[in-house]
Every structure is written in C-alpha cells, then in structure tokens.
Design a protein around this motif. Structure first.
Motif, PDB file in Angstrom:
ATOM      1  N   LYS A  12       0.876  -0.942  -0.061  1.00 47.07           N
ATOM      2  CA  LYS A  12       0.134   0.044   0.158  1.00 47.07           C
ATOM      3  C   LYS A  12       0.902   1.262  -0.034  1.00 47.07           C
ATOM      4  O   LYS A  12       0.527   2.352  -0.792  1.00 47.07           O
ATOM      5  CB  LYS A  12      -1.009   0.035   1.279  1.00 47.07           C
ATOM      6  CG  LYS A  12      -2.216  -1.138   1.152  1.00 47.07           C
ATOM      7  CD  LYS A  12      -3.020  -0.956   2.452  1.00 47.07           C
ATOM      8  CE  LYS A  12      -4.138  -2.133   2.330  1.00 47.07           C
ATOM      9  NZ  LYS A  12      -4.924  -1.851   3.429  1.00 47.07           N
ATOM     10  N   LEU A  13       1.985   1.183   0.876  1.00 48.49           N
ATOM     11  CA  LEU A  13       2.858   2.291   0.837  1.00 48.49           C
ATOM     12  C   LEU A  13       3.514   2.384  -0.432  1.00 48.49           C
ATOM     13  O   LEU A  13       3.659   3.565  -1.004  1.00 48.49           O
ATOM     14  CB  LEU A  13       4.068   2.106   2.039  1.00 48.49           C
ATOM     15  CG  LEU A  13       3.314   2.114   3.544  1.00 48.49           C
ATOM     16  CD1 LEU A  13       4.691   1.904   4.342  1.00 48.49           C
ATOM     17  CD2 LEU A  13       2.941   3.687   3.667  1.00 48.49           C
ATOM     18  N   GLU A  14       3.922   1.382  -1.275  1.00 50.34           N
ATOM     19  CA  GLU A  14       4.509   1.521  -2.575  1.00 50.34           C
ATOM     20  C   GLU A  14       3.624   2.301  -3.549  1.00 50.34           C
ATOM     21  O   GLU A  14       3.900   2.951  -4.547  1.00 50.34           O
ATOM     22  CB  GLU A  14       5.153   0.160  -2.855  1.00 50.34           C
ATOM     23  CG  GLU A  14       6.206  -0.351  -2.295  1.00 50.34           C
ATOM     24  CD  GLU A  14       6.555  -1.532  -2.643  1.00 50.34           C
ATOM     25  OE1 GLU A  14       5.908  -2.210  -3.468  1.00 50.34           O
ATOM     26  OE2 GLU A  14       7.816  -2.334  -2.313  1.00 50.34           O
ATOM     27  N   ASN A  15       2.293   1.450  -3.320  1.00 53.57           N
ATOM     28  CA  ASN A  15       1.236   2.209  -4.329  1.00 53.57           C
ATOM     29  C   ASN A  15       1.152   3.667  -4.058  1.00 53.57           C
ATOM     30  O   ASN A  15       0.610   4.424  -5.100  1.00 53.57           O
ATOM     31  CB  ASN A  15       0.111   1.488  -4.195  1.00 53.57           C
ATOM     32  CG  ASN A  15      -0.041   0.148  -4.494  1.00 53.57           C
ATOM     33  OD1 ASN A  15       0.954  -0.181  -5.418  1.00 53.57           O
ATOM     34  ND2 ASN A  15      -0.909  -0.785  -4.093  1.00 53.57           N
ATOM     35  N   LEU A  16       1.011   4.198  -3.132  1.00 53.88           N
ATOM     36  CA  LEU A  16       1.135   5.489  -2.731  1.00 53.88           C
ATOM     37  C   LEU A  16       2.052   6.180  -3.218  1.00 53.88           C
ATOM     38  O   LEU A  16       2.098   7.657  -3.695  1.00 53.88           O
ATOM     39  CB  LEU A  16       1.114   5.914  -1.215  1.00 53.88           C
ATOM     40  CG  LEU A  16      -0.167   5.586  -0.549  1.00 53.88           C
ATOM     41  CD1 LEU A  16      -0.036   5.733   0.999  1.00 53.88           C
ATOM     42  CD2 LEU A  16      -1.486   6.226  -0.916  1.00 53.88           C
ATOM     43  N   VAL A  17       3.384   5.746  -3.146  1.00 50.89           N
ATOM     44  CA  VAL A  17       4.539   6.420  -3.793  1.00 50.89           C
ATOM     45  C   VAL A  17       4.651   6.172  -5.544  1.00 50.89           C
ATOM     46  O   VAL A  17       4.827   7.171  -5.947  1.00 50.89           O
ATOM     47  CB  VAL A  17       5.880   6.003  -3.304  1.00 50.89           C
ATOM     48  CG1 VAL A  17       7.039   6.290  -4.142  1.00 50.89           C
ATOM     49  CG2 VAL A  17       5.686   5.991  -1.751  1.00 50.89           C
ATOM     50  N   ASN A  18       4.114   5.171  -6.045  1.00 46.65           N
ATOM     51  CA  ASN A  18       4.033   4.732  -7.430  1.00 46.65           C
ATOM     52  C   ASN A  18       2.921   5.378  -8.115  1.00 46.65           C
ATOM     53  O   ASN A  18       2.945   5.392  -9.561  1.00 46.65           O
ATOM     54  CB  ASN A  18       4.181   3.373  -7.690  1.00 46.65           C
ATOM     55  CG  ASN A  18       5.787   2.984  -6.982  1.00 46.65           C
ATOM     56  OD1 ASN A  18       6.786   3.735  -6.862  1.00 46.65           O
ATOM     57  ND2 ASN A  18       5.900   1.655  -6.577  1.00 46.65           N
ATOM     58  N   GLU A  19       1.673   5.483  -7.619  1.00 42.74           N
ATOM     59  CA  GLU A  19       0.685   5.770  -8.255  1.00 42.74           C
ATOM     60  C   GLU A  19       0.147   7.097  -8.387  1.00 42.74           C
ATOM     61  O   GLU A  19       0.798   8.227  -7.499  1.00 42.74           O
ATOM     62  CB  GLU A  19      -0.668   5.089  -7.765  1.00 42.74           C
ATOM     63  CG  GLU A  19      -0.694   3.732  -8.010  1.00 42.74           C
ATOM     64  CD  GLU A  19      -1.769   2.939  -7.423  1.00 42.74           C
ATOM     65  OE1 GLU A  19      -2.850   3.765  -6.889  1.00 42.74           O
ATOM     66  OE2 GLU A  19      -2.257   1.980  -7.475  1.00 42.74           O
ATOM     67  N   CYS A  48      -4.969   7.063 -10.641  1.00 44.60           N
ATOM     68  CA  CYS A  48      -4.627   5.765  -9.979  1.00 44.60           C
ATOM     69  C   CYS A  48      -3.800   4.703 -10.885  1.00 44.60           C
ATOM     70  O   CYS A  48      -3.949   3.606 -10.687  1.00 44.60           O
ATOM     71  CB  CYS A  48      -5.936   4.868  -9.689  1.00 44.60           C
ATOM     72  SG  CYS A  48      -7.024   5.797  -8.183  1.00 44.60           S
ATOM     73  N   GLY A  66      -2.235  10.081  -7.950  1.00 44.56           N
ATOM     74  CA  GLY A  66      -3.255  10.241  -7.066  1.00 44.56           C
ATOM     75  C   GLY A  66      -4.560  10.581  -7.806  1.00 44.56           C
ATOM     76  O   GLY A  66      -5.555  10.122  -7.137  1.00 44.56           O
ATOM     77  N   TYR A  97      -0.077   4.274 -12.714  1.00 48.82           N
ATOM     78  CA  TYR A  97       1.395   4.483 -12.129  1.00 48.82           C
ATOM     79  C   TYR A  97       1.649   6.166 -12.375  1.00 48.82           C
ATOM     80  O   TYR A  97       1.347   6.849 -13.669  1.00 48.82           O
ATOM     81  CB  TYR A  97       2.256   3.655 -12.767  1.00 48.82           C
ATOM     82  CG  TYR A  97       2.071   2.188 -12.190  1.00 48.82           C
ATOM     83  CD1 TYR A  97       2.492   1.937 -10.775  1.00 48.82           C
ATOM     84  CD2 TYR A  97       1.784   1.145 -12.952  1.00 48.82           C
ATOM     85  CE1 TYR A  97       2.254   0.596 -10.082  1.00 48.82           C
ATOM     86  CE2 TYR A  97       1.663  -0.214 -12.402  1.00 48.82           C
ATOM     87  CZ  TYR A  97       1.915  -0.246 -11.147  1.00 48.82           C
ATOM     88  OH  TYR A  97       1.814  -1.739 -10.522  1.00 48.82           O
ATOM     89  N   ASN A  98       2.609   6.578 -11.695  1.00 51.96           N
ATOM     90  CA  ASN A  98       3.054   7.960 -11.855  1.00 51.96           C
ATOM     91  C   ASN A  98       4.340   7.935 -12.934  1.00 51.96           C
ATOM     92  O   ASN A  98       5.019   6.936 -13.552  1.00 51.96           O
ATOM     93  CB  ASN A  98       3.355   8.534 -10.878  1.00 51.96           C
ATOM     94  CG  ASN A  98       4.331   7.933  -9.828  1.00 51.96           C
ATOM     95  OD1 ASN A  98       5.390   7.270 -10.342  1.00 51.96           O
ATOM     96  ND2 ASN A  98       4.203   8.119  -8.531  1.00 51.96           N
TER      97      ASN A  98
END
Length: 561
Positions: free
Chosen positions: A186-193, A198, A195, A200-201
């Motif tokens: 979940k933390l990785e998703n917050l960093v990689n996605e 939804c 906002g 990837y960034n």
C-alpha cells in the motif's frame, strides 16, 4: 522488482541467513556431542569419524547453497526454486541429526523450528505451513515406528504438543508477514501511483521501463511503447473547468488499465498524456491494442464533448518498439513521442507507428553507404542534444514539407527528396558550438559567419553518400533568398533549385513560430503576414501562397500539437 523490493528482500535474506547459520551450528553441536559422549575419543571410533566427515560436508554444502541463493544473480522465479531446494536439504539434515541423536527419543526435534521460521519469513504462510506439516509428520512417524510398543506412547503425546508449536509458529508468523507485505504494498502504491488517475506515475514509469527492457533483453523479446495524448484537452479544460477535465483523466486512466494485460504498465506521463509499456509485445499486437484504445475512447461519451473542435473527445497515439526502432529506454520514449507528434499533427484521433526518415532512406541507397547513413543519424542526434531548438524544428519542418508536397502535386521522387532534405538540412550545425547555437544575445559578426557556414558543412558531411547527391542542393541553398541576398551563393529567383525554395519557406515559417534563443515567437497569423510581406523578396511568391493555404487548411490541428 523495484529498488524498495530489492532492499526489503536483501534485509529479509540477511535475517534468514543468521537463523540458518544458527541452525547449522546447533546441528554441528548435536553431532559432535553424540560422538564425544562418555568421553570417547573420535580417533578410536572410525564410524564416528566417518559420520562427522559426512556431517561437515553436508553442512558445507548447505552453507554453499545458502550463500549462492542470497546473491543478486537470480530473478524471483529462480530464487523461489532455490529456496524450495534449500528447505528440502535443511529438513533432510535435521532429520538425519535427530535420527543420529536418538530418533524418537532425541532432544533436538526443535531444530525443525528453524526451517519453519525461515520458510515462513521468506515465502509466506503457505510455505511455512507446508514445512510445519512435513516436520510434524516426520517426528510423529518416528514416534510410531521407533517407540516401544506400550499402551501409552509418551513420545507421541509430547510430540503432538511440539507439532502444535510448529503450526502455531508458522501460522501467526505467516499472518504477520502477509500483513506487513500488504502494508508495504500500500505504501509503495502511494509512492508509485498517480493520485488522480490511479495509474502509475511518471517516476515509476521510468523505473519499470528500465526493468522491463532488462528483462526482455534476457528473454530476447520486444518491448512496445504506446504514448497517448488527449486531443484538444486544454480546450475542454478551459470550457468546462479542471474538475470536469479531471473526470476525463480518471475515466481514460481506468479505460487504459482495463484494456491491457496484467504485465503491462499504464502510467500518467504528463498532464493529459499517458504511456503504456507492453513487454513481450510485437509492433503488430501493439497496434491492435492502441487501435482498440483509440476506438474505445472515441465511442465513450464524455460530458460536453459535442462542443470539442471535432465533435468528440478523442486521443492520438504513437507507437515504438524496442529493440527494432530504439536501442535503449531513452530512444524508445523519444521515438514513441515522435510517432505521437505525427499522429497529432495529421488530423489527430489516429494511431501512428514510429518510422525514422533515415531508416526509410536506407532502402533507397546503396548497401555500401548504409553505415554512413547510420553515422548521419548519430550526428543529428548529437545536434539535437546541443541545440534544444533543432530537434522539434526538424520534426515540424518534415511534417510541413509532407503537407506542402501534396499541395504542390510534385512527383513521389521529388517528395521523397524534399522530406530527406528537410530532415538533414541542419546537419552542418554539428561543427557549431553549443554556445553559439543557444546564445540569447545577438550574434557577433564572427559568430554569424560561423553559423552561415552550416550549409557548406552539411554538404561536405553527406558528400561520401552518392545516393544523397540529389538533396545536396537543398542543404546548400535553403538559406538563399528570392531577391539574391541570401547565402552562401547569393542565388536569385528561379536560379535557386525549386525544392530548396520550398524548403526555405517551410524552414522560415517554423523558425518564426518557434521559441528561439534570440527572437520572440510569432503567432501563426503573424507568421503568415510575415510570409506575405517577404513574398517576392525572401520567398518565392507562388510557393508562399500555396503554403499559406496548407497552414490555413491544417491550422486547427497544427495549433494544438
């Protein structure tokens, strides 16, 4: 695997290594204690010597496997296999130690806890429970087969409790590992996605692209890249506001995710631009995916799209493929972006595949000159790196030249020469310093003379390629003026080769409408007025009028590129 995952895996391996080494030390102590019992000397017990040697060799083998498996040389699939083999060997060695030290009466049955703990930490609850089941089955089977036949088997009763401890160790530990992994994910998703959408960034996109290319290099398979840009999105945003624009971005992000495979990477590359990485995907399959996406977006209703310039909210798409059309991740991005540029330039709502003009040129020249053309391509890349203006300028001049060639109704041969000339016309800038090319202040007389030398330099560069002789006039004379005041030869009127006169108009128009270090960018209307003002002096008047028609016919598409 991302850097975060690599670091996490390395830390886990370090912890597990300590536990495994401890278990090997305990096993060694058990064996030595067994053969030194009652003060016996090893030298007097040949069987003991033999068993100790076997134990030492086994421990060395286990240690070697451990050290080998914790290196970074293997991907996740290989590591899983190595861990399975390692678990089997550890179970076997512990079983042997328990047999040697008394079988059902051994005090060292707890050794199985080491492998249960390490298997659970490394591979999760499922693997931990499997190892716990096998370990429990071994000790209980020994109790049944080896214990004295008595009404009450005390060893079996005690080991039932130990088996329960095995499972109680694997289950909560595995549950904790699962919770911790989900939390990290979940933390990785917050960093990689991104906002908003939804997907990837931009940062994760570059990491994933490098990894996918590395992986596909090993497998000798292609990586396709799709760049997607929403047509007239600024117009939509200005008309309905950013909130409605955000709704469009979210919808298209979800649409992209649902129309690609699980292994594919969808990312938001920029404001209204998305990128899709397609590992193990050929160009043909990438085109099918891209066309499906384009069609889905076109057929989906977006609120207020009827007021868009083309009556629908659509996307333009560019495609490139590694390694066929790009040597690395940077070239793959650049080539996909080139293809997207062409898709937007030519009427939008379309899919374009990247093709290099010089790659096309290779089909039209002698085979012995292929290497020289490749060198020319490299030189143009160097110029693009030196002069931040040149790269976009070349692409636009080529695009304008295609449109004007159709308007002029020239032959296919002449059209091809014009396009090749448009692509190579600034190659002589390779000999000009970055400082002069990017100077913001007016050039000195000396610097201006250096800059004026680039047509001659360009002709010298392509001279060894006989097949390019036809376009040398375009390179040499694209700065001549219709009134004879140009350079390098002060040619006048129709003495200037026809295609060079065409290229002069196109080249000058793009120079006027582009951001340059030394002058203000003109609007398209201002540039058209400037063309008319200089018609008959700097430019061929007939070509000017036809080119203005081209600009007016394609103005809407050109302005939003």
């Amino acid at each position: 695997m991302t850097n975060i995952e690599h670091n996490k895996r390395n830390q886990i391996n370090n912890i597990v290594s300590v536990v495994k080494l401890s278990s090997l030390l305990f096993s060694g102590i058990c064996i030595f204690k067994r053969f030194f019992n009652n003060g016996d000397k090893v030298v007097d017990n040949m069987f003991g010597m033999y068993m100790i040697s076997i134990a030492i060799l086994t421990l060395s083998l286990i240690y070697g496997l451990w050290a080998f498996s914790t290196t970074r040389k293997f991907n996740s699939k290989h590591m899983k296999l190595i861990q399975l083999i390692e678990n089997f060997i550890f179970i076997s060695i512990f079983f042997g130690v328990i047999l040697i030290s008394g079988a059902h009466a051994s005090e060292y049955k707890f050794l199985f806890l080491f492998i249960i703990i390490t298997a659970t930490i490394q591979s999760g609850m499922k693997q931990g429970m499997i190892v716990a089941t096998i370990s429990s089955a071994i000790i209980l089977a020994m109790d049944i087969l080896c214990a004295p036949k008595t009404p009450i088997n005390q060893y079996f009763e005690n080991d039932l409790i130990l088996a329960g401890i095995f499972f109680l160790t694997a289950w909560p530990l595995g549950f904790y590992v699962r919770i911790e992994s989900n939390h990290i994910k979940k933390l990785e998703n917050l960093v990689n996605e991104d906002g908003l959408t939804c997907v990837y960034n931009h940062r994760f996109f570059h990491e994933a692209l490098s990894e996918k290319i590395r992986s596909c290099e090993e497998e000798k398979s292609p990586v396709s890249m799709i760049f997607i840009d929403i047509d007239y999105f600024k117009y939509y945003n200005d008309l309905y506001g950013h909130q409605k624009g955000d709704d469009v971005l979210r919808t298209i992000g979800c649409m992209l995710k649902s129309n690609v495979g699980k292994e594919d990477i969808v990312a938001r590359y920029g404001g209204e631009e998305f990128a899709v990485i397609l590992p193990n995907t050929s160009e043909k399959d990438a085109v099918k995916i891209a066309e499906n996406i384009r069609s889905k977006v076109e057929s989906t209703y977006f609120e207020g799209e009827e007021n868009q310039p083309n009556g629908k909210l659509t996307v333009s798409i560019g495609i490139s493929v590694y390694p066929d059309k790009a040597k690395n991740d940077v070239e793959l991005i650049k080539s996909a972006d080139d293809a997207l540029y062409r898709a937007k330039f030519f009427n939008k709502n379309r899919v374009e595949i990247y093709s290099s003009i010089l790659d096309d040129l290779k089909n039209d020249i002698d085979e012995k000159h292929i290497d020289l053309v490749t060198s020319i391509k490299t030189l143009i890349s160097v110029i693009n790196a030196k002069d931040r203006y040149t790269y976009g300028h070349i692409e636009r001049v080529v695009a304008y030249s295609r449109l004007l060639a159709d308007k002029l109704q020239i032959s296919e041969e002449e059209k091809k020469d014009l396009i090749y000339g448009a692509y190579i016309h600034d190659i002589g800038k390779i000999n000009i310093s970055r400082e002069i090319l990017n100077k913001r202040m007016p050039l000195t007389d000396e610097e201006w003379e250096i800059l004026k030398g680039h047509p001659l330099n360009g002709v010298e560069i392509i001279k060894p390629v006989k097949s390019l002789e036809k376009i040398s006039d375009l390179i040499l004379h694209h700065h001549e003026r219709y009134d004879g005041k140009g350079y390098p030869d002060n040619l006048k009127g129709e003495d200037i080769p026809f295609l060079a006169r065409v290229l002069t108009v196109v080249d000058s128009f793009d120079a006027m409408t582009s951001n340059r270090p030394y002058n203000r960018r003109k609007s398209y209307d201002e540039a058209i007025e400037e063309l008319r003002r200089c018609s008959g002096t700097q430019f061929d008047p007939d070509i000017v009028e036809l080119f203005i028609e081209v600009i007016m016919e394609n103005k809407r598409g050109i302005l939003s590129v």
